[in-house]
Design a protein around this motif. Structure first.
Motif, PDB file in Angstrom:
ATOM      1  N   ARG A  60       0.832  -1.203   0.000  1.00  0.00           N
ATOM      2  CA  ARG A  60       0.000   0.000   0.000  1.00  0.00           C
ATOM      3  C   ARG A  60       0.868   1.256   0.000  1.00  0.00           C
ATOM      4  NH1 ARG A  60      -4.150   1.236  -1.976  1.00  0.00           N
ATOM      5  NH2 ARG A  60      -4.674   2.816  -0.416  1.00  0.00           N
ATOM      6  N   ALA A  61       1.966   1.233   0.743  1.00  0.00           N
ATOM      7  CA  ALA A  61       2.858   2.397   0.783  1.00  0.00           C
ATOM      8  C   ALA A  61       3.337   2.756  -0.622  1.00  0.00           C
ATOM      9  CB  ALA A  61       4.036   2.126   1.708  1.00  0.00           C
ATOM     10  N   LYS A  62       3.718   1.752  -1.402  1.00  0.00           N
ATOM     11  CA  LYS A  62       4.159   2.010  -2.769  1.00  0.00           C
ATOM     12  C   LYS A  62       3.011   2.559  -3.616  1.00  0.00           C
ATOM     13  CE  LYS A  62       7.838  -1.456  -2.857  1.00  0.00           C
ATOM     14  NZ  LYS A  62       8.313  -2.734  -3.456  1.00  0.00           N
ATOM     15  N   GLN A  63       1.824   1.991  -3.438  1.00  0.00           N
ATOM     16  CA  GLN A  63       0.675   2.405  -4.241  1.00  0.00           C
ATOM     17  C   GLN A  63       0.302   3.859  -4.005  1.00  0.00           C
ATOM     18  OE1 GLN A  63      -2.396  -0.431  -3.279  1.00  0.00           O
ATOM     19  NE2 GLN A  63      -1.310  -2.139  -4.239  1.00  0.00           N
ATOM     20  N   ILE A  64       0.483   4.345  -2.793  1.00  0.00           N
ATOM     21  CA  ILE A  64       0.083   5.727  -2.497  1.00  0.00           C
ATOM     22  C   ILE A  64       1.260   6.698  -2.557  1.00  0.00           C
ATOM     23  CG2 ILE A  64      -1.883   4.945  -1.134  1.00  0.00           C
ATOM     24  CD1 ILE A  64      -0.350   5.573   1.393  1.00  0.00           C
ATOM     25  N   GLY A  65       2.419   6.218  -3.005  1.00  0.00           N
ATOM     26  CA  GLY A  65       3.519   7.133  -3.273  1.00  0.00           C
ATOM     27  C   GLY A  65       4.520   7.336  -2.160  1.00  0.00           C
ATOM     28  N   LEU A  66       4.560   6.448  -1.169  1.00  0.00           N
ATOM     29  CA  LEU A  66       5.572   6.552  -0.109  1.00  0.00           C
ATOM     30  C   LEU A  66       6.827   5.831  -0.599  1.00  0.00           C
ATOM     31  CD1 LEU A  66       3.446   5.875   3.120  1.00  0.00           C
ATOM     32  CD2 LEU A  66       3.523   7.900   1.641  1.00  0.00           C
ATOM     33  N   SER A  67       7.638   6.539  -1.343  1.00  0.00           N
ATOM     34  CA  SER A  67       8.725   5.923  -2.090  1.00  0.00           C
ATOM     35  C   SER A  67       9.946   5.581  -1.248  1.00  0.00           C
ATOM     36  CB  SER A  67       9.148   6.847  -3.234  1.00  0.00           C
ATOM     37  OG  SER A  67       9.580   8.108  -2.727  1.00  0.00           O
ATOM     38  N   GLN A  68      10.062   6.153  -0.061  1.00  0.00           N
ATOM     39  CA  GLN A  68      11.295   5.980   0.707  1.00  0.00           C
ATOM     40  C   GLN A  68      11.120   5.173   1.991  1.00  0.00           C
ATOM     41  OE1 GLN A  68      13.874   9.738   0.576  1.00  0.00           O
ATOM     42  NE2 GLN A  68      11.828  10.598   0.319  1.00  0.00           N
ATOM     43  N   SER A  69       9.908   4.737   2.290  1.00  0.00           N
ATOM     44  CA  SER A  69       9.623   4.135   3.585  1.00  0.00           C
ATOM     45  C   SER A  69       9.458   2.632   3.499  1.00  0.00           C
ATOM     46  CB  SER A  69       8.351   4.762   4.181  1.00  0.00           C
ATOM     47  OG  SER A  69       8.541   6.144   4.388  1.00  0.00           O
ATOM     48  N   THR A  70       9.865   1.949   4.579  1.00  0.00           N
ATOM     49  CA  THR A  70       9.738   0.501   4.693  1.00  0.00           C
ATOM     50  C   THR A  70       9.163   0.165   6.063  1.00  0.00           C
ATOM     51  OG1 THR A  70      11.686   0.173   3.285  1.00  0.00           O
ATOM     52  CG2 THR A  70      10.965  -1.704   4.607  1.00  0.00           C
ATOM     53  N   PHE A  71       8.156  -0.712   6.062  1.00  0.00           N
ATOM     54  CA  PHE A  71       7.506  -1.119   7.312  1.00  0.00           C
ATOM     55  C   PHE A  71       7.771  -2.592   7.571  1.00  0.00           C
ATOM     56  CE2 PHE A  71       5.180   2.491   5.610  1.00  0.00           C
ATOM     57  CZ  PHE A  71       5.081   3.327   6.721  1.00  0.00           C
ATOM     58  N   ARG A  72       7.976  -2.918   8.842  1.00  0.00           N
ATOM     59  CA  ARG A  72       8.246  -4.300   9.232  1.00  0.00           C
ATOM     60  C   ARG A  72       7.269  -4.834  10.275  1.00  0.00           C
ATOM     61  NH1 ARG A  72      10.196  -4.829   5.071  1.00  0.00           N
ATOM     62  NH2 ARG A  72      12.396  -5.112   4.515  1.00  0.00           N
ATOM     63  N   ASN A  73       6.457  -3.983  10.867  1.00  0.00           N
ATOM     64  CA  ASN A  73       5.444  -4.441  11.809  1.00  0.00           C
ATOM     65  C   ASN A  73       4.325  -3.417  11.887  1.00  0.00           C
ATOM     66  OD1 ASN A  73       6.222  -2.435  13.912  1.00  0.00           O
ATOM     67  ND2 ASN A  73       8.063  -3.711  14.092  1.00  0.00           N
ATOM     68  N   ALA A  74       3.230  -3.802  12.532  1.00  0.00           N
ATOM     69  CA  ALA A  74       2.041  -2.952  12.602  1.00  0.00           C
ATOM     70  C   ALA A  74       2.060  -2.000  13.781  1.00  0.00           C
ATOM     71  CB  ALA A  74       0.785  -3.839  12.682  1.00  0.00           C
ATOM     72  N   THR A  75       2.982  -2.208  14.716  1.00  0.00           N
ATOM     73  CA  THR A  75       2.984  -1.439  15.956  1.00  0.00           C
ATOM     74  C   THR A  75       3.887  -0.219  15.925  1.00  0.00           C
ATOM     75  OG1 THR A  75       4.796  -2.818  16.794  1.00  0.00           O
ATOM     76  CG2 THR A  75       2.532  -3.513  17.330  1.00  0.00           C
ATOM     77  N   GLY A  76       4.992  -0.324  15.174  1.00  0.00           N
ATOM     78  CA  GLY A  76       6.031   0.696  15.244  1.00  0.00           C
ATOM     79  C   GLY A  76       7.159   0.320  16.173  1.00  0.00           C
ATOM     80  N   TYR A  77       7.101  -0.900  16.750  1.00  0.00           N
ATOM     81  CA  TYR A  77       8.232  -1.376  17.548  1.00  0.00           C
ATOM     82  C   TYR A  77       9.516  -1.290  16.717  1.00  0.00           C
ATOM     83  CZ  TYR A  77       5.336  -3.444  21.288  1.00  0.00           C
ATOM     84  OH  TYR A  77       4.489  -3.654  22.333  1.00  0.00           O
TER      85      TYR A  77
END
Length: 403
Positions: A157-174
Protein backbone atom coordinates in the motif's frame (compact mmCIF):
# COMPACT_ATOMS: atom_id res chain seq x y z
CA UNK A 1 6.65 25.78 -27.13
CA UNK A 2 3.24 27.35 -27.46
CA UNK A 3 1.97 30.36 -25.54
CA UNK A 4 -1.48 30.60 -24.03
CA UNK A 5 -2.52 34.19 -23.47
CA UNK A 6 -4.10 34.36 -20.05
CA UNK A 7 -2.02 37.10 -18.51
CA UNK A 8 -5.08 39.15 -17.59
CA UNK A 9 -6.55 36.26 -15.62
CA UNK A 10 -3.32 35.94 -13.66
CA UNK A 11 -2.86 39.66 -13.16
CA UNK A 12 -6.39 39.95 -11.78
CA UNK A 13 -5.45 38.06 -8.61
CA UNK A 14 -3.04 40.79 -7.56
CA UNK A 15 0.35 39.19 -8.09
CA UNK A 16 3.21 41.54 -8.86
CA UNK A 17 4.98 40.14 -11.90
CA UNK A 18 8.64 41.00 -11.85
CA UNK A 19 11.57 40.11 -14.06
CA UNK A 20 13.64 39.85 -10.89
CA UNK A 21 12.81 36.74 -8.87
CA UNK A 22 13.29 36.70 -5.14
CA UNK A 23 15.35 33.72 -3.92
CA UNK A 24 12.21 31.73 -3.31
CA UNK A 25 12.11 28.06 -2.41
CA UNK A 26 10.19 26.71 0.53
CA UNK A 27 13.22 26.15 2.76
CA UNK A 28 14.79 29.49 1.74
CA UNK A 29 11.51 31.30 2.38
CA UNK A 30 11.47 29.87 5.89
CA UNK A 31 15.04 30.98 6.54
CA UNK A 32 14.35 34.43 5.16
CA UNK A 33 11.70 34.86 7.84
CA UNK A 34 14.10 33.58 10.50
CA UNK A 35 12.02 30.51 11.31
CA UNK A 36 13.91 27.74 13.07
CA UNK A 37 12.94 24.46 14.69
CA UNK A 38 14.86 22.23 17.06
CA UNK A 39 13.28 19.16 15.46
CA UNK A 40 16.00 17.15 13.68
CA UNK A 41 13.55 16.28 10.91
CA UNK A 42 10.42 18.26 10.08
CA UNK A 43 8.02 19.18 7.30
CA UNK A 44 4.99 21.45 6.98
CA UNK A 45 2.64 21.23 3.98
CA UNK A 46 -0.52 22.97 2.87
CA UNK A 47 -3.19 20.34 2.23
CA UNK A 48 -5.09 22.39 -0.33
CA UNK A 49 -2.21 22.97 -2.72
CA UNK A 50 0.11 20.18 -1.51
CA UNK A 51 2.81 22.86 -1.31
CA UNK A 52 5.71 22.39 1.08
CA UNK A 53 5.94 25.43 3.36
CA UNK A 54 8.94 24.27 5.38
CA UNK A 55 11.23 21.27 5.45
CA UNK A 56 14.29 20.22 7.39
CA UNK A 57 16.01 16.93 6.62
CA UNK A 58 12.68 15.79 5.23
CA UNK A 59 14.18 12.85 3.32
CA UNK A 60 16.32 11.52 6.16
CA UNK A 61 15.39 7.96 7.12
CA UNK A 62 14.28 7.60 10.74
CA UNK A 63 12.34 5.11 12.85
CA UNK A 64 8.60 5.90 12.84
CA UNK A 65 7.76 4.47 16.27
CA UNK A 66 3.97 4.45 16.77
CA UNK A 67 3.48 6.77 13.81
CA UNK A 68 3.71 3.50 11.86
CA UNK A 69 0.23 2.76 13.20
CA UNK A 70 -1.04 5.39 10.79
CA UNK A 71 0.03 3.08 7.95
CA UNK A 72 -1.66 0.20 9.77
CA UNK A 73 -4.86 2.25 9.86
CA UNK A 74 -4.55 3.09 6.15
CA UNK A 75 -4.42 -0.60 5.20
CA UNK A 76 -7.59 -1.26 7.20
CA UNK A 77 -9.32 1.86 5.84
CA UNK A 78 -8.56 0.66 2.32
CA UNK A 79 -9.98 -2.79 3.10
CA UNK A 80 -13.14 -1.17 4.48
CA UNK A 81 -13.51 1.14 1.49
CA UNK A 82 -13.04 -1.83 -0.84
CA UNK A 83 -15.80 -3.77 0.95
CA UNK A 84 -13.55 -6.56 2.20
CA UNK A 85 -13.92 -5.52 5.85
CA UNK A 86 -16.50 -3.70 7.96
CA UNK A 87 -16.74 -2.36 11.49
CA UNK A 88 -18.65 -5.43 12.70
CA UNK A 89 -15.89 -7.89 11.84
CA UNK A 90 -14.46 -9.42 15.01
CA UNK A 91 -10.80 -10.26 15.53
CA UNK A 92 -9.45 -12.40 18.34
CA UNK A 93 -6.95 -11.05 20.85
CA UNK A 94 -4.36 -13.80 20.56
CA UNK A 95 -1.90 -14.66 23.30
CA UNK A 96 0.79 -13.16 21.06
CA UNK A 97 -1.08 -9.86 20.80
CA UNK A 98 -1.74 -9.86 24.54
CA UNK A 99 1.84 -10.66 25.55
CA UNK A 100 3.55 -8.30 23.08
CA UNK A 101 1.03 -5.48 23.27
CA UNK A 102 -1.10 -5.91 26.37
CA UNK A 103 -1.02 -4.03 29.63
CA UNK A 104 1.91 -6.02 30.96
CA UNK A 105 4.12 -5.36 27.95
CA UNK A 106 5.24 -1.93 29.13
CA UNK A 107 4.05 -0.13 25.99
CA UNK A 108 0.82 1.59 25.06
CA UNK A 109 -2.18 -0.70 25.16
CA UNK A 110 -5.98 -0.73 24.88
CA UNK A 111 -5.99 -3.45 27.58
CA UNK A 112 -8.00 -5.99 25.59
CA UNK A 113 -8.47 -9.38 27.25
CA UNK A 114 -6.64 -12.38 25.86
CA UNK A 115 -8.65 -14.90 23.81
CA UNK A 116 -11.63 -12.56 23.43
CA UNK A 117 -13.14 -11.28 20.16
CA UNK A 118 -13.18 -7.51 19.60
CA UNK A 119 -15.07 -5.61 16.90
CA UNK A 120 -12.87 -3.97 14.28
CA UNK A 121 -14.35 -0.55 15.03
CA UNK A 122 -13.17 -0.83 18.65
CA UNK A 123 -9.77 -2.11 17.60
CA UNK A 124 -9.35 0.87 15.29
CA UNK A 125 -10.13 3.26 18.13
CA UNK A 126 -7.73 1.36 20.37
CA UNK A 127 -5.08 1.66 17.64
CA UNK A 128 -5.62 5.33 16.79
CA UNK A 129 -6.68 6.95 20.06
CA UNK A 130 -4.89 4.81 22.65
CA UNK A 131 -2.01 3.75 20.37
CA UNK A 132 -2.65 0.19 21.53
CA UNK A 133 0.01 -2.27 20.48
CA UNK A 134 -2.37 -5.12 21.31
CA UNK A 135 -4.90 -3.58 18.92
CA UNK A 136 -2.28 -3.24 16.18
CA UNK A 137 -1.17 -6.88 16.45
CA UNK A 138 -4.76 -8.16 16.64
CA UNK A 139 -5.64 -6.20 13.50
CA UNK A 140 -2.58 -7.48 11.68
CA UNK A 141 -3.31 -11.10 12.60
CA UNK A 142 -7.00 -10.77 11.84
CA UNK A 143 -6.45 -9.18 8.42
CA UNK A 144 -3.41 -11.12 7.17
CA UNK A 145 -2.93 -14.12 9.46
CA UNK A 146 0.43 -12.95 10.80
CA UNK A 147 2.05 -9.61 11.48
CA UNK A 148 4.74 -10.36 8.89
CA UNK A 149 2.09 -10.89 6.22
CA UNK A 150 0.41 -7.66 7.27
CA UNK A 151 3.73 -5.78 7.02
CA UNK A 152 3.94 -6.91 3.41
CA UNK A 153 0.47 -5.42 2.85
CA UNK A 154 1.68 -2.20 4.46
CA UNK A 155 4.61 -1.97 2.05
CA UNK A 156 2.44 -2.73 -0.97
CA UNK A 157 0.00 0.00 0.00
CA UNK A 158 2.86 2.40 0.78
CA UNK A 159 4.16 2.01 -2.77
CA UNK A 160 0.68 2.41 -4.24
CA UNK A 161 0.08 5.73 -2.50
CA UNK A 162 3.52 7.13 -3.27
CA UNK A 163 5.57 6.55 -0.11
CA UNK A 164 8.73 5.92 -2.09
CA UNK A 165 11.29 5.98 0.71
CA UNK A 166 9.62 4.13 3.59
CA UNK A 167 9.74 0.50 4.69
CA UNK A 168 7.51 -1.12 7.31
CA UNK A 169 8.25 -4.30 9.23
CA UNK A 170 5.44 -4.44 11.81
CA UNK A 171 2.04 -2.95 12.60
CA UNK A 172 2.98 -1.44 15.96
CA UNK A 173 6.03 0.70 15.24
CA UNK A 174 8.23 -1.38 17.55
CA UNK A 175 11.89 -0.90 16.74
CA UNK A 176 13.26 -2.90 13.80
CA UNK A 177 16.53 -2.16 11.98
CA UNK A 178 14.79 -2.18 8.60
CA UNK A 179 11.72 -0.17 9.58
CA UNK A 180 12.46 3.36 8.39
CA UNK A 181 10.41 6.30 7.11
CA UNK A 182 10.89 9.94 6.19
CA UNK A 183 8.83 12.84 7.44
CA UNK A 184 8.06 13.68 3.81
CA UNK A 185 6.50 10.24 3.32
CA UNK A 186 4.58 10.56 6.58
CA UNK A 187 3.15 13.89 5.43
CA UNK A 188 2.06 12.22 2.18
CA UNK A 189 0.44 9.44 4.20
CA UNK A 190 -1.43 11.94 6.37
CA UNK A 191 -2.65 13.87 3.34
CA UNK A 192 -3.74 10.65 1.62
CA UNK A 193 -5.80 9.53 4.63
CA UNK A 194 -7.43 12.93 5.04
CA UNK A 195 -8.39 13.16 1.37
CA UNK A 196 -9.31 9.51 0.76
CA UNK A 197 -11.14 8.54 3.95
CA UNK A 198 -12.71 11.75 5.35
CA UNK A 199 -15.26 9.91 7.52
CA UNK A 200 -12.81 7.36 8.91
CA UNK A 201 -10.23 10.11 9.47
CA UNK A 202 -12.50 11.59 12.15
CA UNK A 203 -11.31 8.86 14.52
CA UNK A 204 -7.94 10.61 14.72
CA UNK A 205 -9.66 13.63 16.26
CA UNK A 206 -11.49 11.78 19.07
CA UNK A 207 -10.04 12.87 22.37
CA UNK A 208 -10.63 9.75 24.45
CA UNK A 209 -11.68 6.10 24.33
CA UNK A 210 -12.70 3.70 27.08
CA UNK A 211 -12.09 -0.02 26.78
CA UNK A 212 -12.07 -2.73 29.45
CA UNK A 213 -13.30 -0.03 31.86
CA UNK A 214 -10.09 1.94 31.34
CA UNK A 215 -10.49 5.47 29.98
CA UNK A 216 -7.54 6.86 28.05
CA UNK A 217 -6.99 10.20 26.39
CA UNK A 218 -5.70 10.58 22.86
CA UNK A 219 -1.93 10.88 22.96
CA UNK A 220 -1.86 13.71 20.40
CA UNK A 221 -1.23 16.90 22.41
CA UNK A 222 -2.34 19.18 19.56
CA UNK A 223 -5.96 18.07 20.05
CA UNK A 224 -6.02 19.79 23.43
CA UNK A 225 -4.73 23.11 22.12
CA UNK A 226 -7.06 25.73 20.68
CA UNK A 227 -5.51 25.60 17.19
CA UNK A 228 -8.07 23.64 15.16
CA UNK A 229 -6.18 20.33 15.33
CA UNK A 230 -8.03 17.14 14.39
CA UNK A 231 -5.27 14.49 14.00
CA UNK A 232 -3.06 12.47 13.63
CA UNK A 233 -0.53 10.39 15.69
CA UNK A 234 2.45 10.48 18.04
CA UNK A 235 5.36 8.08 18.43
CA UNK A 236 8.33 7.45 20.66
CA UNK A 237 10.94 4.72 20.95
CA UNK A 238 14.63 4.94 21.77
CA UNK A 239 15.62 4.69 18.10
CA UNK A 240 13.39 7.56 17.00
CA UNK A 241 13.03 10.03 19.81
CA UNK A 242 9.68 11.78 20.09
CA UNK A 243 7.71 12.31 16.89
CA UNK A 244 4.32 13.63 15.86
CA UNK A 245 2.10 13.74 12.77
CA UNK A 246 -0.45 16.53 13.12
CA UNK A 247 -3.05 18.42 11.17
CA UNK A 248 -5.07 21.53 11.90
CA UNK A 249 -7.62 23.71 10.12
CA UNK A 250 -7.98 27.48 10.47
CA UNK A 251 -10.10 29.70 8.22
CA UNK A 252 -10.76 26.79 5.83
CA UNK A 253 -7.03 26.16 5.41
CA UNK A 254 -5.56 22.82 6.48
CA UNK A 255 -1.88 22.37 7.30
CA UNK A 256 -0.09 19.08 7.98
CA UNK A 257 3.02 18.92 10.16
CA UNK A 258 5.41 16.06 10.90
CA UNK A 259 8.32 16.25 13.31
CA UNK A 260 10.60 13.50 14.60
CA UNK A 261 13.67 13.03 16.75
CA UNK A 262 12.77 15.39 19.60
CA UNK A 263 14.12 14.76 23.09
CA UNK A 264 10.87 15.00 25.06
CA UNK A 265 7.11 14.85 24.60
CA UNK A 266 6.95 18.53 25.52
CA UNK A 267 9.47 19.39 22.82
CA UNK A 268 7.53 17.61 20.08
CA UNK A 269 4.29 19.33 21.11
CA UNK A 270 5.94 22.75 21.19
CA UNK A 271 7.77 22.37 17.87
CA UNK A 272 4.73 21.00 16.06
CA UNK A 273 2.59 23.85 17.32
CA UNK A 274 5.25 26.44 16.42
CA UNK A 275 5.33 25.15 12.85
CA UNK A 276 1.55 25.21 12.53
CA UNK A 277 1.25 28.69 14.06
CA UNK A 278 3.95 30.00 11.75
CA UNK A 279 2.38 28.41 8.68
CA UNK A 280 -1.04 29.90 9.35
CA UNK A 281 0.47 33.30 10.11
CA UNK A 282 3.21 33.65 7.50
CA UNK A 283 1.35 32.64 4.33
CA UNK A 284 -1.80 33.67 2.57
CA UNK A 285 -3.81 32.08 -0.22
CA UNK A 286 -4.11 33.72 -3.62
CA UNK A 287 -6.59 32.46 -6.18
CA UNK A 288 -5.42 32.13 -9.77
CA UNK A 289 -8.56 30.68 -11.34
CA UNK A 290 -12.08 30.01 -10.16
CA UNK A 291 -13.62 26.56 -10.31
CA UNK A 292 -14.62 25.84 -13.89
CA UNK A 293 -12.79 28.86 -15.30
CA UNK A 294 -10.91 28.18 -18.52
CA UNK A 295 -7.22 27.97 -17.70
CA UNK A 296 -5.85 27.46 -21.20
CA UNK A 297 -6.13 25.31 -24.30
CA UNK A 298 -4.72 22.09 -25.71
CA UNK A 299 -4.17 21.32 -29.39
CA UNK A 300 -6.23 18.50 -30.90
CA UNK A 301 -5.33 16.25 -33.85
CA UNK A 302 -7.94 14.76 -36.19
CA UNK A 303 -10.94 16.45 -34.61
CA UNK A 304 -13.72 18.81 -35.60
CA UNK A 305 -11.90 21.43 -33.48
CA UNK A 306 -8.22 22.32 -33.51
CA UNK A 307 -8.08 23.35 -29.84
CA UNK A 308 -9.80 22.38 -26.62
CA UNK A 309 -10.44 24.61 -23.55
CA UNK A 310 -9.13 23.22 -20.27
CA UNK A 311 -10.64 23.75 -16.81
CA UNK A 312 -10.00 22.74 -13.23
CA UNK A 313 -12.65 21.06 -11.10
CA UNK A 314 -11.73 23.17 -8.11
CA UNK A 315 -10.37 26.66 -7.58
CA UNK A 316 -6.70 27.05 -8.43
CA UNK A 317 -5.00 28.58 -5.39
CA UNK A 318 -1.41 29.00 -4.30
CA UNK A 319 0.21 30.13 -1.07
CA UNK A 320 2.46 33.15 -1.02
CA UNK A 321 4.36 34.76 1.87
CA UNK A 322 2.34 37.60 3.34
CA UNK A 323 3.51 41.02 2.26
CA UNK A 324 5.92 39.64 -0.32
CA UNK A 325 5.89 39.98 -4.11
CA UNK A 326 7.09 36.77 -5.71
CA UNK A 327 7.61 35.71 -9.30
CA UNK A 328 4.91 33.16 -10.11
CA UNK A 329 4.78 31.19 -13.35
CA UNK A 330 2.30 28.58 -14.50
CA UNK A 331 2.31 26.14 -17.36
CA UNK A 332 0.03 23.53 -18.88
CA UNK A 333 1.72 20.20 -19.60
CA UNK A 334 0.25 17.41 -21.70
CA UNK A 335 1.16 14.80 -24.27
CA UNK A 336 -0.21 16.06 -27.54
CA UNK A 337 -1.65 17.06 -29.79
CA UNK A 338 -4.60 15.25 -28.20
CA UNK A 339 -6.12 12.69 -30.51
CA UNK A 340 -9.84 13.03 -31.26
CA UNK A 341 -12.33 12.04 -30.08
CA UNK A 342 -12.00 13.64 -26.63
CA UNK A 343 -14.85 13.45 -24.16
CA UNK A 344 -15.83 16.42 -22.02
CA UNK A 345 -14.60 15.90 -18.46
CA UNK A 346 -11.64 13.72 -19.45
CA UNK A 347 -8.38 14.46 -17.65
CA UNK A 348 -6.02 15.52 -20.44
CA UNK A 349 -3.39 17.84 -18.95
CA UNK A 350 -1.82 19.15 -15.76
CA UNK A 351 -1.37 22.66 -14.46
CA UNK A 352 1.97 23.32 -12.79
CA UNK A 353 2.56 26.53 -10.86
CA UNK A 354 6.03 27.59 -9.73
CA UNK A 355 7.34 30.29 -7.47
CA UNK A 356 10.93 30.74 -8.53
CA UNK A 357 12.40 27.25 -8.94
CA UNK A 358 10.02 25.61 -6.45
CA UNK A 359 6.88 23.89 -7.68
CA UNK A 360 3.97 25.23 -5.65
CA UNK A 361 1.11 23.37 -7.34
CA UNK A 362 0.54 20.43 -9.67
CA UNK A 363 -3.07 19.59 -10.45
CA UNK A 364 -5.13 17.96 -13.23
CA UNK A 365 -6.96 19.83 -15.97
CA UNK A 366 -10.03 18.52 -17.76
CA UNK A 367 -11.57 18.92 -21.21
CA UNK A 368 -14.33 21.52 -21.08
CA UNK A 369 -15.93 20.41 -24.35
CA UNK A 370 -16.47 17.31 -26.45
CA UNK A 371 -14.28 17.05 -29.54
CA UNK A 372 -15.66 14.73 -32.17
CA UNK A 373 -13.63 13.01 -34.83
CA UNK A 374 -13.22 15.40 -37.74
CA UNK A 375 -14.42 15.01 -41.29
CA UNK A 376 -12.27 13.22 -43.80
CA UNK A 377 -10.96 16.53 -45.13
CA UNK A 378 -10.15 17.79 -41.61
CA UNK A 379 -8.26 14.60 -40.78
CA UNK A 380 -6.44 14.77 -44.10
CA UNK A 381 -5.37 18.37 -43.39
CA UNK A 382 -4.03 17.40 -39.96
CA UNK A 383 -2.22 14.49 -41.57
CA UNK A 384 -0.65 16.83 -44.09
CA UNK A 385 0.46 19.18 -41.32
CA UNK A 386 1.99 16.28 -39.43
CA UNK A 387 3.89 15.15 -42.51
CA UNK A 388 5.11 18.59 -43.48
CA UNK A 389 5.90 20.07 -40.07
CA UNK A 390 6.63 17.08 -37.87
CA UNK A 391 3.57 17.85 -35.78
CA UNK A 392 3.65 14.54 -33.89
CA UNK A 393 2.39 13.54 -30.49
CA UNK A 394 4.89 14.70 -27.94
CA UNK A 395 5.15 16.41 -24.59
CA UNK A 396 3.71 19.89 -24.91
CA UNK A 397 4.26 22.72 -22.50
CA UNK A 398 1.89 25.65 -22.71
CA UNK A 399 3.27 28.59 -20.81
CA UNK A 400 0.73 30.76 -19.10
CA UNK A 401 2.10 34.25 -19.46
CA UNK A 402 1.91 36.86 -16.78
CA UNK A 403 5.41 37.13 -15.44
Amino acid sequence: MRHVKVARALAAVGFVWSAISLPFGWPQAAQAQNFQTSAPTAILIDAGSHAVLFEKNADELTAPASMAKTMTAEVVFNEIKSGRLNFDNEFMISENAWRKGGGGSGGSSMFAKVNTPVRLEDLLRGLIIQSGNDAAIAIAEGVAGTEDNFARMMNERAKQIGLSQSTFRNATGYGHPDQKVTVRDLSKLALHIIETYPDLYKMFGEREFTWNKIRQQNRNPLLFMDIGADGLKTGNIDESGFGLMGSAVQNDQRLIVVVNGLKTAKDRANEARKLLDWGFRAFETQQLFAEGQVVGEAQVFGGNKRSLPLVSRKPVRVLVPRGESERVTARIVYTGPLKAPVQKGAEVARLQVNRGDMQALDMPLYADEDVQEGTLSQRALDGLLEFSTGWVRRAFTSVIEGI
